[in-house]
Design an enzyme around this catalytic site. Sequence first.
Site, mmCIF file in Angstrom:
data_model
loop_
_atom_site.group_PDB
_atom_site.id
_atom_site.type_symbol
_atom_site.label_atom_id
_atom_site.label_comp_id
_atom_site.label_asym_id
_atom_site.label_seq_id
_atom_site.Cartn_x
_atom_site.Cartn_y
_atom_site.Cartn_z
ATOM 1 C CD GLU A 24 -3.894 -36.059 -5.041
ATOM 2 O OE1 GLU A 24 -3.743 -36.935 -4.182
ATOM 3 O OE2 GLU A 24 -4.798 -35.204 -4.973
ATOM 4 C CG ASP A 74 -2.872 -26.384 -2.243
ATOM 5 O OD1 ASP A 74 -2.981 -27.367 -3.008
ATOM 6 O OD2 ASP A 74 -3.851 -25.725 -1.832
HETATM 7 ZN ZN LIG Z 1 -5.065 -32.907 -1.466
#
Ligand SMILES: [Zn+2]
Length: 417
Positions: A268, A350
Site C-alpha cells: 500500500e 508489489d
Molecule cells: Zn494495490
Amino acid sequence: MRQYRVLGKPTPPESLKYDIDQETFKKSQQYSKAKAKFSIFTETYSLLQNCLIFKYDFLPFLWSKAGAGLKAIAPFLPKFLGISPGGQIAQSLIFLFYLQIIQVVVSFPVSYYQNFVLEEKFGFNKLTIKLFIADTLKALLLSAVFGTPLIGGFLQIVTYFGDSFVLYAWLLVFSFQLILQTIFPTIIQPLFNKVEPLEQGDLRTSIEELAKKNQFPLTKLYVIDGSKRSGHSNAYFMGLPWSKQIVLYDTLIKTASIKETTAVLAHEIGHWALSHNLKMIITQNIYIISVFGMFSLFVNNGALFQSFGFHHTKPILIGFLLFNDILKPFDCFFTFYNNILSRKHEYEADNYALKQGYAKELARSLIKLQIENLSSMDADWLYSAYHYSHPILSERLSAIGYQPEEKVVKEKATKSD
Ligand SMILES: [Zn+2]
C-alpha cells in the site's frame, strides 16, 4: 462465457497447485460461478428496467410528477430559498428523490438475494436484516446530504454559464472530491463501522517502523470491524498529502501474521511512494472533464429530448441522464484503459514491497487473502484484461518470483512470527 468456461476447470492453475488444496479450489470455483450467474441475471434485470423506462416514457411521467410535487410543497418552503413552483433545479432534486426511492425498492430483492442467499451460502454474510435496512437508510441520507448541493450546484452552473460550463462544473466536482477525501475516515466510515485506533503492540510497532523507513506521513492507524458485514479482508489508506490514515480490517489482522500484514502495507505504501493515487486522480479528472465537454454538445440538443418524450422542456438533469446512456460505449474504452493502468500500478507496488524485503510474506498474504476471500484462482486472459483491476494471483506470484515448490504457505504461520 469465456470466463464461465474457466470457472468450470477441475484443477487449479499450475503455479498454485501446491498452495491451494482441491477442496478450497472447488469451493472457490463454485463461489465464482454463483457470482458470475448472479451478475448475468442482474445485468439482464437492469437492461430490462432501462428498456421499460424508455418504452413507456417513464422519465417524462416522473418529471411531471416531480413538478406536481414541487407545486404542492412550494408554499411551505421558507422564502429565502427562492424556490418557485416552476423552478427547474428544485424540480430536478425532487425528481432524483423519487427516482432514488424507486431504485431502492426495485433493487431490494437483488441486494437481499446477494447478501442473504449468495454470500450467506459461502459463509461471507455477517449482515442482519436490521443492519441491512439501517445501512440502506444511512446511504440514502448521505446521498441527500452530499448529492443535493452537488447536483443543485451543477445545475445552477449549467443554467448560468450555458454550454461553456465545463471548467466551472469540473471545479465544483473536484472540490467535492477533496472534501470527501478529507472527511471519509473520520465522519463517513464511522457511520457504518466501528473505527478504533490500532492498539499498542508488535503489529503497531511494525507498521510504524515501516512508515518511518519510507517517510510515509502516517498520522492515524485505525482498525475497523469489517467483519460486522462481511468476511472479506482488506486494508486501505486515505487522507491529504501531509496527513495519511491507514485503515486495517479486523479480518485482515485475523487472517495474516504480523509480518504478512506489514507486507500488505508495504504494498500500500508503494502505491503512495510511486504516486499511483495521484495518477489515478488525474486520469479520473481528465475523464470527468471530457464527459462534461461531450455533454456540452448535447445539453441544448432539442432532438435528444424530443426522442425521449420531452416535447416542451429541456431539463438539464434529464439531458444528463440520457447522455449517460449515449456515453456507455465510450465508457468501455475508459474502463479498459483504467484497468490496464491499475494492473500496472499493482505490479509496481508489489515490486516496491519486494525491494523492502517482503517478497515471501507478500506472496503468502496474497495467497491467504485469495483463499480467505475465495476469489477466482484463474481467469480467461481476455476477460481479465477487460474486467480486472488487479492482475490474477498466479501472475502476481510469478512477478514477485515466488516458487510454488517451496510450499511456504503450508507451514502454518503464527501470530508471533
Ligand atoms: Zn494495490
